[in-house]
Write a protein that holds these residues in place. Structure first.
Motif, PDB file in Angstrom:
ATOM      1  N   VAL A  54      -8.097  -1.307  -2.944  1.00 36.75           N
ATOM      2  CA  VAL A  54      -8.464   0.552  -3.111  1.00 36.75           C
ATOM      3  C   VAL A  54      -9.369   1.324  -2.119  1.00 36.75           C
ATOM      4  CG1 VAL A  54      -9.094  -0.360  -5.716  1.00 36.75           C
ATOM      5  CG2 VAL A  54     -11.210  -0.728  -3.516  1.00 36.75           C
ATOM      6  N   TYR A  55      -9.315   2.380  -2.089  1.00 34.29           N
ATOM      7  CA  TYR A  55     -10.074   3.402  -0.919  1.00 34.29           C
ATOM      8  C   TYR A  55     -11.190   2.920  -1.907  1.00 34.29           C
ATOM      9  CZ  TYR A  55      -5.933   3.672   1.817  1.00 34.29           C
ATOM     10  OH  TYR A  55      -5.020   3.373   2.439  1.00 34.29           O
ATOM     11  N   ARG A  56     -12.283   3.555  -0.786  1.00 37.75           N
ATOM     12  CA  ARG A  56     -13.750   4.133  -1.164  1.00 37.75           C
ATOM     13  C   ARG A  56     -14.019   5.499  -0.442  1.00 37.75           C
ATOM     14  NH1 ARG A  56     -15.479   0.368  -4.380  1.00 37.75           N
ATOM     15  NH2 ARG A  56     -15.513  -1.725  -3.929  1.00 37.75           N
ATOM     16  N   VAL A  57     -14.047   6.037  -1.014  1.00 43.16           N
ATOM     17  CA  VAL A  57     -13.685   7.219  -0.532  1.00 43.16           C
ATOM     18  C   VAL A  57     -15.403   8.481  -0.914  1.00 43.16           C
ATOM     19  CG1 VAL A  57     -13.180  10.015  -0.074  1.00 43.16           C
ATOM     20  CG2 VAL A  57     -12.241   8.344  -0.970  1.00 43.16           C
ATOM     21  N   LYS A  58     -16.422   8.384   0.252  1.00 41.84           N
ATOM     22  CA  LYS A  58     -17.640   8.616   0.082  1.00 41.84           C
ATOM     23  C   LYS A  58     -17.928  10.555   0.485  1.00 41.84           C
ATOM     24  CE  LYS A  58     -20.751   5.927   2.094  1.00 41.84           C
ATOM     25  NZ  LYS A  58     -22.009   4.717   3.065  1.00 41.84           N
ATOM     26  N   LEU A  59     -18.173  11.031  -0.584  1.00 41.55           N
ATOM     27  CA  LEU A  59     -18.109  12.684  -0.596  1.00 41.55           C
ATOM     28  C   LEU A  59     -19.474  13.327  -0.528  1.00 41.55           C
ATOM     29  CD1 LEU A  59     -15.582  12.696  -3.805  1.00 41.55           C
ATOM     30  CD2 LEU A  59     -15.442  13.319  -0.972  1.00 41.55           C
ATOM     31  N   LEU A  60     -19.699  14.355  -0.022  1.00 38.89           N
ATOM     32  CA  LEU A  60     -20.998  15.298  -0.400  1.00 38.89           C
ATOM     33  C   LEU A  60     -20.685  16.294  -1.100  1.00 38.89           C
ATOM     34  CD1 LEU A  60     -23.655  15.636   0.510  1.00 38.89           C
ATOM     35  CD2 LEU A  60     -22.598  17.339   2.102  1.00 38.89           C
ATOM     36  N   LEU A  61     -21.173  15.948  -2.184  1.00 40.01           N
ATOM     37  CA  LEU A  61     -20.933  17.123  -3.130  1.00 40.01           C
ATOM     38  C   LEU A  61     -22.246  18.091  -2.997  1.00 40.01           C
ATOM     39  CD1 LEU A  61     -21.974  15.125  -6.746  1.00 40.01           C
ATOM     40  CD2 LEU A  61     -19.655  15.115  -5.129  1.00 40.01           C
ATOM     41  N   GLU A  62     -21.753  19.164  -3.427  1.00 41.72           N
ATOM     42  CA  GLU A  62     -22.672  20.778  -2.903  1.00 41.72           C
ATOM     43  C   GLU A  62     -23.990  20.346  -3.546  1.00 41.72           C
ATOM     44  OE1 GLU A  62     -21.108  24.059  -4.880  1.00 41.72           O
ATOM     45  OE2 GLU A  62     -18.466  23.007  -4.217  1.00 41.72           O
ATOM     46  N   SER A  63     -24.168  19.710  -4.311  1.00 35.22           N
ATOM     47  CA  SER A  63     -25.709  19.664  -4.431  1.00 35.22           C
ATOM     48  C   SER A  63     -26.421  18.888  -3.249  1.00 35.22           C
ATOM     49  CB  SER A  63     -25.970  18.813  -5.684  1.00 35.22           C
ATOM     50  OG  SER A  63     -25.083  17.738  -6.099  1.00 35.22           O
ATOM     51  N   GLY A  64     -26.168  17.686  -2.938  1.00 39.09           N
ATOM     52  CA  GLY A  64     -26.286  16.900  -1.637  1.00 39.09           C
ATOM     53  C   GLY A  64     -26.507  15.852  -1.855  1.00 39.09           C
ATOM     54  N   ARG A  65     -26.144  15.708  -2.596  1.00 40.34           N
ATOM     55  CA  ARG A  65     -25.959  13.699  -3.411  1.00 40.34           C
ATOM     56  C   ARG A  65     -24.533  13.604  -2.722  1.00 40.34           C
ATOM     57  NH1 ARG A  65     -24.992  13.909  -9.499  1.00 40.34           N
ATOM     58  NH2 ARG A  65     -24.295  11.491  -8.232  1.00 40.34           N
ATOM     59  N   VAL A  66     -23.888  12.147  -1.862  1.00 38.42           N
ATOM     60  CA  VAL A  66     -23.407  11.320  -1.773  1.00 38.42           C
ATOM     61  C   VAL A  66     -23.109  10.176  -2.822  1.00 38.42           C
ATOM     62  CG1 VAL A  66     -22.775   9.600   0.270  1.00 38.42           C
ATOM     63  CG2 VAL A  66     -24.544  11.911   0.494  1.00 38.42           C
ATOM     64  N   ILE A  67     -21.907  10.737  -3.112  1.00 33.26           N
ATOM     65  CA  ILE A  67     -21.516   9.589  -3.798  1.00 33.26           C
ATOM     66  C   ILE A  67     -20.500   9.398  -3.364  1.00 33.26           C
ATOM     67  CG2 ILE A  67     -21.630  10.810  -5.893  1.00 33.26           C
ATOM     68  CD1 ILE A  67     -19.041  11.973  -5.962  1.00 33.26           C
ATOM     69  N   SER A 124       0.767  -0.969  -0.030  1.00 31.65           N
ATOM     70  CA  SER A 124       0.202  -0.058   0.069  1.00 31.65           C
ATOM     71  C   SER A 124       1.259   1.266  -0.341  1.00 31.65           C
ATOM     72  CB  SER A 124      -0.767  -0.363   1.355  1.00 31.65           C
ATOM     73  OG  SER A 124      -1.472   1.190   1.066  1.00 31.65           O
ATOM     74  N   THR A 125       0.763   1.958  -0.923  1.00 29.06           N
ATOM     75  CA  THR A 125       1.398   2.914  -1.194  1.00 29.06           C
ATOM     76  C   THR A 125       1.149   4.405  -0.816  1.00 29.06           C
ATOM     77  OG1 THR A 125       1.103   3.255  -3.573  1.00 29.06           O
ATOM     78  CG2 THR A 125       3.305   2.042  -3.060  1.00 29.06           C
ATOM     79  N   MET A 126      -0.149   4.844  -0.910  1.00 29.41           N
ATOM     80  CA  MET A 126      -1.375   5.622  -0.449  1.00 29.41           C
ATOM     81  C   MET A 126      -1.707   5.415   0.353  1.00 29.41           C
ATOM     82  SD  MET A 126      -4.337   6.504  -2.906  1.00 29.41           S
ATOM     83  CE  MET A 126      -3.573   7.853  -4.467  1.00 29.41           C
ATOM     84  N   THR A 127      -2.334   6.537   1.275  1.00 30.41           N
ATOM     85  CA  THR A 127      -2.165   5.971   2.827  1.00 30.41           C
ATOM     86  C   THR A 127      -4.188   6.923   2.781  1.00 30.41           C
ATOM     87  OG1 THR A 127      -2.278   8.844   3.029  1.00 30.41           O
ATOM     88  CG2 THR A 127      -0.432   7.069   3.861  1.00 30.41           C
ATOM     89  N   PRO A 128      -4.942   6.612   4.085  1.00 32.25           N
ATOM     90  CA  PRO A 128      -6.213   7.062   3.415  1.00 32.25           C
ATOM     91  C   PRO A 128      -6.398   8.685   3.116  1.00 32.25           C
ATOM     92  CG  PRO A 128      -6.142   5.392   5.507  1.00 32.25           C
ATOM     93  CD  PRO A 128      -4.680   5.871   4.669  1.00 32.25           C
ATOM     94  N   ARG A 129      -5.654   9.655   3.774  1.00 31.25           N
ATOM     95  CA  ARG A 129      -5.745  11.216   3.348  1.00 31.25           C
ATOM     96  C   ARG A 129      -5.196  11.535   2.082  1.00 31.25           C
ATOM     97  NH1 ARG A 129      -5.227  15.108   7.900  1.00 31.25           N
ATOM     98  NH2 ARG A 129      -4.814  13.973   8.812  1.00 31.25           N
TER      99      ARG A 129
END
Length: 87
Positions: free
Chosen positions: A68-81, A40-45
């Motif tokens: 792989v990392y799964r990153v949950k993002l809250l978009l400005e539109s309010g959607r979570v991806i 693993s060469t990538m950190t969660p950050r």
């Protein structure tokens, strides 16, 4: 008397040799541990920063599943991806 001393000496020498084998780390195990730490060469950050740079928004959660990392993002539109980042 001299025979007993030699016997005791040989017994102690054998015990030290055997104990030394038990106390020394196995080289193969040490190499395997080092190899798995380097996979693993990538950190969660870093994964979160990469996902955010691609999609914007606010990072809600970062989890690791396999390679792989799964990153949950809250978009400005309010959607979570959920973004998958190889790492």
């Amino acid at each position: 008397m001299m025979g007993k001393r030699i016997g005791v000496f040989l017994l102690l020498a054998c015990v030290l040799v055997v104990a030394g084998g038990w106390l020394a780390p196995a080289p193969a195990v040490a190499q395997q541990a080092g190899a798995s730490a380097q996979k693993s060469t990538m950190t969660p950050r870093e994964a979160a920063a990469k996902a955010r740079a691609q999609h914007g928004g606010k990072v809600l959660n970062v989890s690791r599943q396999g390679g792989v990392y799964r990153v949950k993002l809250l978009l400005e539109s309010g959607r979570v991806i959920t973004v998958t980042v190889k790492g």
